[in-house]
Design an enzyme around this catalytic site. Sequence first.
Site, PDB file in Angstrom:
ATOM      1  N   ASP A 230       2.235  -0.264  12.173  1.00 55.49           N
ATOM      2  CA  ASP A 230       2.129  -1.595  12.768  1.00 55.49           C
ATOM      3  C   ASP A 230       3.381  -2.439  12.526  1.00 55.49           C
ATOM      4  O   ASP A 230       3.310  -3.655  12.445  1.00 55.49           O
ATOM      5  CB  ASP A 230       0.885  -2.319  12.216  1.00 55.49           C
ATOM      6  CG  ASP A 230       0.923  -2.442  10.702  1.00 55.49           C
ATOM      7  OD1 ASP A 230       1.773  -1.783  10.071  1.00 55.49           O
ATOM      8  OD2 ASP A 230       0.102  -3.181  10.152  1.00 55.49           O
TER       9      ASP A 230
ATOM     10  N   ASP B  51      -0.235   2.574   8.911  1.00 52.66           N
ATOM     11  CA  ASP B  51      -0.788   1.896  10.091  1.00 52.66           C
ATOM     12  C   ASP B  51       0.110   1.898  11.324  1.00 52.66           C
ATOM     13  O   ASP B  51      -0.341   1.596  12.422  1.00 52.66           O
ATOM     14  CB  ASP B  51      -1.129   0.440   9.746  1.00 52.66           C
ATOM     15  CG  ASP B  51      -2.298   0.362   8.781  1.00 52.66           C
ATOM     16  OD1 ASP B  51      -3.156   1.259   8.843  1.00 52.66           O
ATOM     17  OD2 ASP B  51      -2.347  -0.580   7.979  1.00 52.66           O
TER      18      ASP B  51
ATOM     19  N   ARG C 158       0.955  -4.924  -5.825  1.00 54.24           N
ATOM     20  CA  ARG C 158       1.103  -6.199  -5.127  1.00 54.24           C
ATOM     21  C   ARG C 158       1.388  -7.209  -6.244  1.00 54.24           C
ATOM     22  O   ARG C 158       0.777  -7.123  -7.305  1.00 54.24           O
ATOM     23  CB  ARG C 158      -0.165  -6.539  -4.359  1.00 54.24           C
ATOM     24  CG  ARG C 158      -0.490  -5.414  -3.362  1.00 54.24           C
ATOM     25  CD  ARG C 158      -1.504  -5.814  -2.333  1.00 54.24           C
ATOM     26  NE  ARG C 158      -2.059  -4.618  -1.700  1.00 54.24           N
ATOM     27  CZ  ARG C 158      -1.642  -4.118  -0.531  1.00 54.24           C
ATOM     28  NH1 ARG C 158      -0.680  -4.702   0.147  1.00 54.24           N
ATOM     29  NH2 ARG C 158      -2.201  -3.040  -0.036  1.00 54.24           N
TER      30      ARG C 158
ATOM     31  N   ASP D 265       5.218  -5.168   6.022  1.00 53.67           N
ATOM     32  CA  ASP D 265       5.851  -6.438   6.376  1.00 53.67           C
ATOM     33  C   ASP D 265       5.790  -7.482   5.260  1.00 53.67           C
ATOM     34  O   ASP D 265       6.679  -8.322   5.137  1.00 53.67           O
ATOM     35  CB  ASP D 265       5.316  -6.982   7.705  1.00 53.67           C
ATOM     36  CG  ASP D 265       3.814  -7.117   7.724  1.00 53.67           C
ATOM     37  OD1 ASP D 265       3.174  -6.742   6.711  1.00 53.67           O
ATOM     38  OD2 ASP D 265       3.271  -7.583   8.730  1.00 53.67           O
TER      39      ASP D 265
ATOM     40  N   GLY E 229       0.837  -1.211   0.000  1.00 54.33           N
ATOM     41  CA  GLY E 229       0.000   0.000   0.000  1.00 54.33           C
ATOM     42  C   GLY E 229       0.865   1.253   0.000  1.00 54.33           C
ATOM     43  O   GLY E 229       1.953   1.255   0.569  1.00 54.33           O
TER      44      GLY E 229
ATOM     45  N   THR F 174       4.090   2.648   5.682  1.00 51.56           N
ATOM     46  CA  THR F 174       2.682   2.273   5.834  1.00 51.56           C
ATOM     47  C   THR F 174       2.047   3.238   6.827  1.00 51.56           C
ATOM     48  O   THR F 174       2.706   3.644   7.792  1.00 51.56           O
ATOM     49  CB  THR F 174       2.510   0.809   6.313  1.00 51.56           C
ATOM     50  OG1 THR F 174       1.181   0.636   6.806  1.00 51.56           O
ATOM     51  CG2 THR F 174       3.453   0.446   7.444  1.00 51.56           C
TER      52      THR F 174
HETATM   53  P1  ATP Z   1       0.767  -3.010   3.431  1.00 48.01           P
HETATM   54  O1  ATP Z   1       1.170  -2.692   4.841  1.00 48.01           O
HETATM   55  O2  ATP Z   1       0.281  -1.835   2.691  1.00 48.01           O
HETATM   56  O3  ATP Z   1      -0.138  -4.198   3.299  1.00 48.01           O
HETATM   57  P2  ATP Z   1       2.814  -4.812   2.571  1.00 48.01           P
HETATM   58  O4  ATP Z   1       4.211  -4.617   2.104  1.00 48.01           O
HETATM   59  O5  ATP Z   1       2.628  -5.614   3.818  1.00 48.01           O
HETATM   60  O6  ATP Z   1       2.153  -3.390   2.674  1.00 48.01           O
HETATM   61  P3  ATP Z   1       1.717  -6.957   0.934  1.00 48.01           P
HETATM   62  O7  ATP Z   1       0.679  -6.924  -0.126  1.00 48.01           O
HETATM   63  O8  ATP Z   1       1.524  -7.867   2.083  1.00 48.01           O
HETATM   64  O9  ATP Z   1       1.933  -5.437   1.384  1.00 48.01           O
HETATM   65  O10 ATP Z   1       3.127  -7.345   0.245  1.00 48.01           O
HETATM   66  C1  ATP Z   1       3.606  -6.628  -0.884  1.00 48.01           C
HETATM   67  C2  ATP Z   1       4.214  -7.594  -1.852  1.00 48.01           C
HETATM   68  O11 ATP Z   1       5.316  -8.262  -1.249  1.00 48.01           O
HETATM   69  C3  ATP Z   1       3.294  -8.712  -2.322  1.00 48.01           C
HETATM   70  O12 ATP Z   1       2.420  -8.317  -3.338  1.00 48.01           O
HETATM   71  C4  ATP Z   1       4.305  -9.733  -2.823  1.00 48.01           C
HETATM   72  O13 ATP Z   1       4.773  -9.402  -4.095  1.00 48.01           O
HETATM   73  C5  ATP Z   1       5.445  -9.551  -1.817  1.00 48.01           C
HETATM   74  N1  ATP Z   1       5.331 -10.602  -0.781  1.00 48.01           N
HETATM   75  C6  ATP Z   1       4.560 -10.605   0.316  1.00 48.01           C
HETATM   76  N2  ATP Z   1       4.673 -11.766   0.988  1.00 48.01           N
HETATM   77  C7  ATP Z   1       5.521 -12.525   0.276  1.00 48.01           C
HETATM   78  C8  ATP Z   1       6.044 -13.856   0.404  1.00 48.01           C
HETATM   79  N3  ATP Z   1       5.688 -14.640   1.438  1.00 48.01           N
HETATM   80  N4  ATP Z   1       6.902 -14.304  -0.526  1.00 48.01           N
HETATM   81  C9  ATP Z   1       7.262 -13.519  -1.570  1.00 48.01           C
HETATM   82  N5  ATP Z   1       6.804 -12.283  -1.758  1.00 48.01           N
HETATM   83  C10 ATP Z   1       5.945 -11.778  -0.863  1.00 48.01           C
END
Ligand code: ATP
Length: 327
Positions: A133, A131, A75, A106, A14, A129
């Site tokens: 968090d 949040d 994503r 994360d 995000g 982010t």
């Molecule tokens: P937000 O806090 O906005 O959700 P985020 O970084 O946690 O941000 P995610 O959608 O969970 O957002 O992860 C972003 C991208 O990271 C995913 O679309 C994917 O490409 C990659 N990713 C997440 N988890 C994994 C995983 N277990 N293995 C490989 N790539 C991953």
Amino acid sequence: MNKVNKIAVLTSGGDSPGMNAAIRSVVRACAYYNIESVGIYRGYQGMIEGDFKELNARSVNNIINKGGTILKTARSEEFRTVEGRKKAFENLKKKNIDAFVVIGGDGSFTGAEIFNEEFNFPVIGIPGTIDNDIFGTNFTLGYDTALNTAVEAIDKIRDTASSHNRLFFVEVMGRDVGHIALNVGVGAGAEEILIPEEDLGLDRLLESLKKSRKSGKTSSIVVVAEGDKTGENVFELAKYVEENMPNYEVRVSVLGHMQRGGAPSCFDRVLASRMGVKAVEVLLEGKSNFMVGIHDNEITLTSLDLAIKGETKINTELIKVSDIMTT
Ligand code: ATP
């Protein structure tokens, strides 16, 4: 580890205000240390598709004040597969990129960690982010801006609430954590704050609202985190209260994505600038698999592993302050 001569930067997951300021900082720090920098568009998906652009200090002019991310974010399901990550690695090698800085949450850090494990590729994370968090930092990029945006919106809602003797339920972001709701609630002088970490219960909510009515308050604001479990959702919650307090005119306002946008606050711009510089310096020192954070106004490093697995805690002192303020 080989010497780092070229660093890529990407935003993933995000978006949050301050991401541009962090991109600018990474690029300018690379220029300062006489190494090259590359922007990767659309997060890991752009890495897989080779959507790269060489950047220099001038490419990031006039973005420190902009919300969103000039590199776009995405994503990527494909990056969750070994084949997808292999394509990404080959693209990085083709462009002679030695390391990357990922600005995200994360999930993005998990992807970076797995990628490092598979290809021994140096990675550093910057927490972006709204949040707040992420374990290992007092503040994530965008959180401060989101708080200010939400407080400003609630101040406006308060004007109409008090003119009409209304009770407003205002939903703010926070599916799993109540940091935004708790701080915004205190900052905007909310009557009640409902967060996922605490299940107040419908009875106690009603009791509290009735008490405040009796004490002479004619309008109220209740701040509700998206993930609160007191009601099924903010609309059901409002309906329940309206049915049980027929004298109140109840309204709902969902602040939604406006909390993610807008110009970053000065705090977020400064934080982004500090984090970006540190990320580059850490890579130049030959380190990898860290998240840059801030603790007691010092820039710190936390292993990506801990940043992913650790949990942030809600500020109980702030809960008490909020209770006292609604007396
Ligand atoms: P937000 O806090 O906005 O959700 P985020 O970084 O946690 O941000 P995610 O959608 O969970 O957002 O992860 C972003 C991208 O990271 C995913 O679309 C994917 O490409 C990659 N990713 C997440 N988890 C994994 C995983 N277990 N293995 C490989 N790539 C991953």
